[in-house]
Design a protein around this motif. Structure first.
Motif, mmCIF file in Angstrom:
data_model
loop_
_atom_site.group_PDB
_atom_site.id
_atom_site.type_symbol
_atom_site.label_atom_id
_atom_site.label_comp_id
_atom_site.label_asym_id
_atom_site.label_seq_id
_atom_site.Cartn_x
_atom_site.Cartn_y
_atom_site.Cartn_z
ATOM 1 N N LEU A 215 -21.986 22.980 -44.104
ATOM 2 C CA LEU A 215 -23.009 22.946 -43.068
ATOM 3 C C LEU A 215 -23.549 21.543 -42.832
ATOM 4 O O LEU A 215 -23.845 21.170 -41.695
ATOM 5 C CB LEU A 215 -24.169 23.874 -43.449
ATOM 6 C CG LEU A 215 -24.535 24.836 -42.334
ATOM 7 C CD1 LEU A 215 -23.833 26.156 -42.562
ATOM 8 C CD2 LEU A 215 -26.026 25.007 -42.216
ATOM 9 N N ASN A 216 -23.697 20.755 -43.915
ATOM 10 C CA ASN A 216 -24.255 19.416 -43.732
ATOM 11 C C ASN A 216 -23.310 18.514 -42.936
ATOM 12 O O ASN A 216 -23.746 17.605 -42.243
ATOM 13 C CB ASN A 216 -24.622 18.778 -45.078
ATOM 14 C CG ASN A 216 -23.428 18.538 -45.971
ATOM 15 O OD1 ASN A 216 -22.386 19.167 -45.824
ATOM 16 N ND2 ASN A 216 -23.567 17.639 -46.926
ATOM 17 N N VAL A 217 -21.994 18.794 -43.001
ATOM 18 C CA VAL A 217 -21.022 18.056 -42.181
ATOM 19 C C VAL A 217 -21.135 18.496 -40.732
ATOM 20 O O VAL A 217 -21.225 17.667 -39.812
ATOM 21 C CB VAL A 217 -19.589 18.266 -42.711
ATOM 22 C CG1 VAL A 217 -18.562 17.627 -41.773
ATOM 23 C CG2 VAL A 217 -19.445 17.697 -44.116
ATOM 24 N N LEU A 218 -21.135 19.806 -40.508
ATOM 25 C CA LEU A 218 -21.219 20.345 -39.148
ATOM 26 C C LEU A 218 -22.476 19.875 -38.429
ATOM 27 O O LEU A 218 -22.446 19.579 -37.231
ATOM 28 C CB LEU A 218 -21.198 21.875 -39.178
ATOM 29 C CG LEU A 218 -19.847 22.549 -39.376
ATOM 30 C CD1 LEU A 218 -20.027 24.058 -39.486
ATOM 31 C CD2 LEU A 218 -18.888 22.217 -38.244
ATOM 32 N N ILE B 102 -16.826 14.620 -32.278
ATOM 33 C CA ILE B 102 -15.731 13.980 -31.544
ATOM 34 C C ILE B 102 -14.690 13.395 -32.499
ATOM 35 O O ILE B 102 -13.512 13.269 -32.161
ATOM 36 C CB ILE B 102 -16.276 12.884 -30.592
ATOM 37 C CG1 ILE B 102 -15.180 12.413 -29.625
ATOM 38 C CG2 ILE B 102 -16.850 11.712 -31.376
ATOM 39 C CD1 ILE B 102 -15.672 11.465 -28.559
ATOM 40 N N ALA B 103 -15.126 13.061 -33.718
ATOM 41 C CA ALA B 103 -14.219 12.480 -34.717
ATOM 42 C C ALA B 103 -13.591 13.524 -35.623
ATOM 43 O O ALA B 103 -12.734 13.202 -36.442
ATOM 44 C CB ALA B 103 -14.967 11.449 -35.555
ATOM 45 N N LEU B 104 -14.019 14.777 -35.474
ATOM 46 C CA LEU B 104 -13.564 15.827 -36.392
ATOM 47 C C LEU B 104 -12.634 16.848 -35.747
ATOM 48 O O LEU B 104 -11.584 17.171 -36.297
ATOM 49 C CB LEU B 104 -14.785 16.586 -36.944
ATOM 50 C CG LEU B 104 -15.587 15.950 -38.072
ATOM 51 C CD1 LEU B 104 -16.885 16.727 -38.296
ATOM 52 C CD2 LEU B 104 -14.776 15.900 -39.349
ATOM 53 N N PHE B 105 -13.023 17.376 -34.579
ATOM 54 C CA PHE B 105 -12.434 18.626 -34.105
ATOM 55 C C PHE B 105 -11.440 18.463 -32.962
ATOM 56 O O PHE B 105 -11.558 17.573 -32.109
ATOM 57 C CB PHE B 105 -13.544 19.593 -33.676
ATOM 58 C CG PHE B 105 -14.419 20.023 -34.823
ATOM 59 C CD1 PHE B 105 -13.938 20.888 -35.788
ATOM 60 C CD2 PHE B 105 -15.710 19.537 -34.952
ATOM 61 C CE1 PHE B 105 -14.725 21.271 -36.861
ATOM 62 C CE2 PHE B 105 -16.508 19.917 -36.023
ATOM 63 C CZ PHE B 105 -16.015 20.781 -36.975
#
Length: 289
Positions: A209-212, A218-221
């Protein structure tokens, strides 16, 4: 409520107790010592040898603010504004991903490979999707005479990466560019590396959750129906802009190792090598064209 000065050892007990609803005791303790070194340049051994050290009233107010942010599960690296990667310090904020240990393994692989490349002097290296600049800067620091370039779509990420290049006293040429809209990189590179967005939306349930809540999406998904969009595009550019004896490196989605290798082979890349990370997951690929 009046705040009094307090022994650091006593504050540590309070600090950990207040974090236990959110983190396990070992993680809470690790946070305490990270902050202690950041704020007071004291290590665990220093506190053990000086058990009567105190926090002033002002220090306690600062620590309490940090504690409140930790309770909101904001990553400790963002709270402190700094992290370590491959032996160097990097500034981080909400505009860039926090560098991961797995990416250090990719950097190590590139450095060891560069030594054995036919052209091992004056290498031209390109990092696509540089974020904090951790890959590009680490390569610039560790590969002698390399000329390093780094691309990112985000001007805010590039501003952070430039700060980090200055912090680490290296020269990296930073370029703002949307790689998906780029048809040619306009020069040849001996090494092209990318840690692009690769987490599918269907995998969000696995993300902490702390990442989400804090790291830039834009850099993850990527979309579930085209999870390899960045790999395909970067590989396409590499067919034109990778030098004849050059190498292409990727960090990858652990669930898509086989599919990524197949994509590269269909695009006529050779000698694909898929490697696992320290956690035993498929995590990086190298190949030639």
């Amino acid at each position: 409520m009046k705040i009094d000065s307090m022994k650091i050892k006593e504050y540590k007990t309070k600090f950990i107790a207040e974090l236990l609803p959110f983190y396990d005791e070992m993680e809470a303790e690790s946070f305490f010592y990270l902050i202690l070194e950041n704020q007071r340049q004291l290590r665990r051994i220093d506190l053990a040898l000086n058990i009567d050290l105190h926090f002033s009233v002002d220090e306690i107010q600062i620590w309490n603010k940090i504690l409140d942010k930790l309770k909101l599960e904001i990553p400790i690296q963002y709270i402190l504004g700094t992290t370590h990667f491959y032996g160097s310090e990097f500034n981080v904020n909400e505009n860039v991903l926090i560098p991961r240990p797995e990416t250090e393994e990719l950097v190590e692989w590139i450095i060891s490979s560069a030594v054995n490349m036919p052209k091992f002097k004056n290498l031209k290296i390109l990092d696509i999707g540089t974020g904090s600049g951790c890959i590009a800067i680490s390569l610039a620091k560790n590969i002698t005479d390399a000329e390093v370039f780094a691309i990112d779509i985000s001007d805010k990420a590039l501003a952070t990466a430039k700060e980090n290049a200055d912090l680490n006293k290296v020269n990296v040429a930073f370029i703002q560019k949307n790689i998906l809209e780029t048809n040619d990189l306009e020069q040849q590179f001996d090494i092209i590396v990318s840690n692009p967005p690769y987490v599918r939306n269907l995998e969000k349930a696995e993300i902490k959750l702390n990442v989400l809540a804090n790291e830039p999406h834009i850099a993850l998904f990527v979309e579930d129906n085209d999870a390899l969009i960045f790999y395909r595009k970067i590989a396409e550019l590499a067919t034109k802009n990778l030098s004849p004896e050059g190498k292409l490196f990727f960090e990858i989605n652990q669930y898509l190792g086989k599919e990524t290798v197949e994509l590269l082979e269909k695009m006529h890349f050779k000698n694909s090598e898929l490697r696992k990370d320290i956690y035993g997951n498929d995590r990086m690929i190298a190949c030639n064209f």
